[in-house]
Design an enzyme around this catalytic site. Structure first.
Site: not given
Ligand code: COA
Ligand code: ZN
Length: 307
Positions: A15, A206, A208, A239
């Protein structure tokens, strides 16, 4: 792992590096992954077997898998979007394949060039190909806490995607907050629901830190029983196909929080801080992580001398 312990999966080389404009040299990726293995991670997401046109930064996934030293006890994971990616991942002898599809149709089209239904149809074929190979599987619901194009995603739709994954025989499930839209109250509710379908031992969150809520969301999920979290060294990540995407929650900041709270992670925090401080050399810019800059709470300063 005891019931209170937290499992942190390192995702910086996947990532993290996927969004960097510079190509991190293959040898540097391998050295970093080997150092992360030595720091105690039981799971590392190494790279992605995606189109090299879509994500040029990870075009060397096969070479990276061939070059790393496999530490016994560490699971080396690769992100896979489609059957071709699975074929490449199996040839590279990955330990686990992480299948990714967004709950949001708009984000899946931007990210994967197809509808979520088409992605999941491909996952069915991949599960057939993986059967008997000894390779384990994870499937991620991306944009589970909100889509940068569509906004809120209905919890029922997220749960339906989790159920579809389980029906395909996927062993592990991740709920991903792709662009940091989640808040702790929402996390508590969605994670509590997910835990009725997926046990804590196989559910990963997950997050961010796009809006500064990353660690608050971890604690909200932990409070309702989640124990597995993705994080990226230095807080790298994002992303490339989601506008405004920024870093994952920062591994060493999360490990520091856990350690200060008496929650075991099995990680060598000093080693992580050292590795994080070396990241600007690899990516060419400052990184968001805070503990590597501030030091740990136990790193005290000299008492000022009276003039
Ligand atoms: N690995 C390598 N090459 C691949 C591939 C894979 N997994 N899947 C497709 N390709 C190649 C095809 O062979 C074809 O090559 P060619 O042009 O030389 O013939 C080309 O890519 C186009 O194939 P197609 O099936 O039409 O794919 P696409 O262009 O519609 O792209 C994805 C679909 C899924 C491969 C692409 O959108 C992708 O890689 N997305 C990943 C995005 C990502 O990693 N996001 C961040 C993580 S969530
Ligand atoms: Zn992410």
């Amino acid at each position: 792992m005891s019931g209170d312990a937290m499992l942190i999966q390192e995702v910086a080389t996947r990532d993290g590096f996927q969004i960097e404009p510079v190509f991190v040299e293959t040898a540097d990726k391998i050295a970093l992954i080997d150092a992360l293995s030595a720091a105690g991670f039981s799971r590392i997401e190494v790279s992605s077997f995606v189109s090299p046109k879509a994500v040029p930064a990870l075009r060397d996934a096969a070479e990276v898998f061939a070059g790393i030293t496999r530490r016994p006890g560490t699971v080396y994971v690769a992100l896979v979007p489609n059957p071709k990616g699975a074929e490449r991942a199996l040839a590279a002898k990955v330990d686990e394949i992480n299948l990714v599809a967004s709950v949001s149709e708009t984000h899946n089209r931007a990210n994967m060039g197809m509808t979520p239904a088409a992605s999941i149809e491909g996952f069915g074929k991949i599960m057939e190909a993986v059967k008997g190979s000894g390779v384990s599987t994870n499937a991620t619901v991306a944009t589970a806490f909100g889509c940068p194009f569509e906004g809120d995603q209905p919890a029922d739709k997220v749960m339906a995607q989790v159920e579809r994954y389980l029906a395909l025989g996927v062993e592990n499930v991740t709920l991903a907050d792709t662009t940091g839209m989640a808040n702790p109250r929402q996390v508590e509710a969605l994670v509590a629901r997910a835990l009725t379908l997926v046990p804590a031992s196989t559910l990963t969150l997950h997050f961010h830190n796009t809006r500064g809520l990353g660690l608050a969301n971890v604690l909200a999920a932990y409070k309702v029983g989640a124990r597995r979290f993705d994080a990226a060294l230095g807080g790298l990540g994002g992303c490339p196909f989601a506008p405004g995407a920024t870093g994952n929650i920062c591994t060493e900041d999360l490990a520091n929080m856990a350690e200060e709270m008496g929650i075991a992670t099995g990680l060598d925090l000093e080693a992580l801080i050292g590795l994080s401080r070396d990241l600007p050399r690899l990516v060419g810019h400052d990184v968001p992580g805070q503990v590597a800059k501030a030091g740990r709470p136990c790193d005290l300063h000299p008492i000022p001398q009276a003039a």
